[in-house]
Design a protein around this motif. Sequence first.
Motif, PDB file in Angstrom:
ATOM      1  N   LEU A   1      -5.675   2.237  -3.875  1.00 21.68           N
ATOM      2  CA  LEU A   1      -5.580   3.314  -2.890  1.00 21.68           C
ATOM      3  C   LEU A   1      -4.454   4.274  -3.254  1.00 21.68           C
ATOM      4  N   LYS A   2      -3.321   3.720  -3.645  1.00 24.92           N
ATOM      5  CA  LYS A   2      -2.180   4.562  -4.038  1.00 24.92           C
ATOM      6  C   LYS A   2      -2.571   5.496  -5.178  1.00 24.92           C
ATOM      7  N   GLU A   3      -3.239   4.979  -6.204  1.00 23.70           N
ATOM      8  CA  GLU A   3      -3.661   5.800  -7.341  1.00 23.70           C
ATOM      9  C   GLU A   3      -4.608   6.915  -6.888  1.00 23.70           C
ATOM     10  N   ASN A   4      -5.494   6.596  -5.986  1.00 22.94           N
ATOM     11  CA  ASN A   4      -6.456   7.593  -5.512  1.00 22.94           C
ATOM     12  C   ASN A   4      -5.813   8.647  -4.626  1.00 22.94           C
ATOM     13  N   LEU A   5      -4.788   8.280  -3.873  1.00 24.24           N
ATOM     14  CA  LEU A   5      -4.062   9.266  -3.066  1.00 24.24           C
ATOM     15  C   LEU A   5      -3.336  10.265  -3.968  1.00 24.24           C
ATOM     16  N   VAL A   6      -2.727   9.769  -5.039  1.00 26.70           N
ATOM     17  CA  VAL A   6      -2.065  10.663  -5.998  1.00 26.70           C
ATOM     18  C   VAL A   6      -3.099  11.593  -6.634  1.00 26.70           C
ATOM     19  N   TYR A   7      -4.258  11.048  -6.991  1.00 27.86           N
ATOM     20  CA  TYR A   7      -5.343  11.848  -7.556  1.00 27.86           C
ATOM     21  C   TYR A   7      -5.791  12.942  -6.589  1.00 27.86           C
ATOM     22  N   ALA A   8      -5.746  12.628  -5.283  1.00 30.82           N
ATOM     23  CA  ALA A   8      -6.173  13.591  -4.263  1.00 30.82           C
ATOM     24  C   ALA A   8      -5.083  14.599  -3.903  1.00 30.82           C
ATOM     25  N   GLY A   9      -3.950  14.541  -4.593  1.00 31.95           N
ATOM     26  CA  GLY A   9      -2.914  15.540  -4.385  1.00 31.95           C
ATOM     27  C   GLY A   9      -1.811  15.151  -3.418  1.00 31.95           C
ATOM     28  N   PHE A  10      -1.761  13.905  -3.011  1.00 34.18           N
ATOM     29  CA  PHE A  10      -0.676  13.442  -2.150  1.00 34.18           C
ATOM     30  C   PHE A  10       0.605  13.263  -2.974  1.00 34.18           C
ATOM     31  N   ASP A  11       1.733  13.641  -2.396  1.00 35.03           N
ATOM     32  CA  ASP A  11       3.034  13.459  -3.041  1.00 35.03           C
ATOM     33  C   ASP A  11       3.652  12.144  -2.572  1.00 35.03           C
ATOM     34  N   LEU A  12       4.020  11.302  -3.533  1.00 31.06           N
ATOM     35  CA  LEU A  12       4.689  10.043  -3.219  1.00 31.06           C
ATOM     36  C   LEU A  12       6.148  10.331  -2.880  1.00 31.06           C
ATOM     37  N   GLU A  13       6.549   9.986  -1.648  1.00 36.25           N
ATOM     38  CA  GLU A  13       7.885  10.345  -1.180  1.00 36.25           C
ATOM     39  C   GLU A  13       8.855   9.179  -1.162  1.00 36.25           C
ATOM     40  N   GLU A  14       8.367   7.986  -0.899  1.00 34.75           N
ATOM     41  CA  GLU A  14       9.279   6.853  -0.737  1.00 34.75           C
ATOM     42  C   GLU A  14       8.576   5.555  -1.080  1.00 34.75           C
ATOM     43  N   LYS A  15       9.341   4.632  -1.645  1.00 32.49           N
ATOM     44  CA  LYS A  15       8.861   3.291  -1.957  1.00 32.49           C
ATOM     45  C   LYS A  15       9.842   2.304  -1.333  1.00 32.49           C
ATOM     46  N   LEU A  16       9.338   1.455  -0.422  1.00 30.66           N
ATOM     47  CA  LEU A  16      10.193   0.492   0.259  1.00 30.66           C
ATOM     48  C   LEU A  16       9.755  -0.924  -0.081  1.00 30.66           C
ATOM     49  N   GLU A  17      10.734  -1.795  -0.212  1.00 26.01           N
ATOM     50  CA  GLU A  17      10.459  -3.189  -0.537  1.00 26.01           C
ATOM     51  C   GLU A  17      10.409  -4.040   0.728  1.00 26.01           C
ATOM     52  N   TYR A  18       9.307  -4.741   0.897  1.00 27.13           N
ATOM     53  CA  TYR A  18       9.150  -5.737   1.945  1.00 27.13           C
ATOM     54  C   TYR A  18       9.147  -7.116   1.291  1.00 27.13           C
ATOM     55  N   GLN A  19       9.372  -8.141   2.103  1.00 27.30           N
ATOM     56  CA  GLN A  19       9.213  -9.516   1.632  1.00 27.30           C
ATOM     57  C   GLN A  19       8.280 -10.258   2.581  1.00 27.30           C
TER      58      GLN A  19
END
Length: 311
Positions: free
Chosen positions: A120-138
């Motif tokens: 899904l992440k790859e497809n959102l980037v393909y659709a022109g979405f800008d990745l703004e933040e990456k957060l780590e969960y456990q």
Amino acid sequence: MRNLKVAEVLPENTKKGFSELLYTQPNFLVGNNLLPQIHFYLFDPVAVIGLGHIGFSLEEGTVFSAYRAPFGGFALADDLTSTEITFFIFEVLRKLKEQGVTSIQMKLAPYCYFDNTLLLKENLVYAGFDLEEKLEYQAIPINDQAFELGLASMEVRKLKKCQEAGFEFSRLPKHKLADVFDFVKNQRQEKGYEFSMEWPQMKLAQKVNPEAYIPFVVKDGERIIAATVGILASDRVLYNFSPAHHSEYDPLSPNVLLTEGLYDFCRAEGLNYLDLGTSYLNGKINKGLWQFKSHLGGQSFFSYSFRKAVS
């Protein structure tokens, strides 16, 4: 690709073939904010099955998924192909544009919630979405092995001490949620930590989703010494929202026994993960908290935030 459709409401008698997120469901959004809602469902009209959903809150031309909640974004069936996910994304963009939406802000669930989040992440980037933040969960994977086998040796010793002291874990009735909420808030405030909710918010959240908010405690006799509000964030994941323990019991660390109880609850309910949340303090990882969660068996999973102008 299957002949899939996207609609704002699932057609009647359509089965759900995907795991729904609590934070994007209509009932949750009613209790969460007073903003207008927009929902889109992906479904197969031939098989009469729902394959995906995204819910938004709308404010001044911008849609949020989720608004004032840990995360939202797309909930997708595990068997969706890349082409089908792309179709869903572009149909949502098209329909939002038709409704006059000018921008999108979205935070995806950590990828332990869905098997295809990275796709899904790859497809959102393909659709022109800008990745703004990456957060780590456990999160702790739930399997057939005993909780103790996933612990670091230090936490095994703490667990044994709690068991030898006779402490007991239990799930409380729903009407005891206020007691657990007060305990957790008080313990956190005593330690100088802010608490992200007030009781009226939690009370309303429980009212509109009564099965999703579960009070859990560890008791020394009749005294509550550790507690948390467990949130069924999906039908696969229990979120350990607010664990806290009485400071008098610091040497015994009853939160380890509390986590064992949550793990066993997840296993009994057929859940896949116990979400331990993030470990950030002032925007940076709190290494001590992160290490404690790791010692409990927590594995790292990432959540991604996106933004896009709709044009």
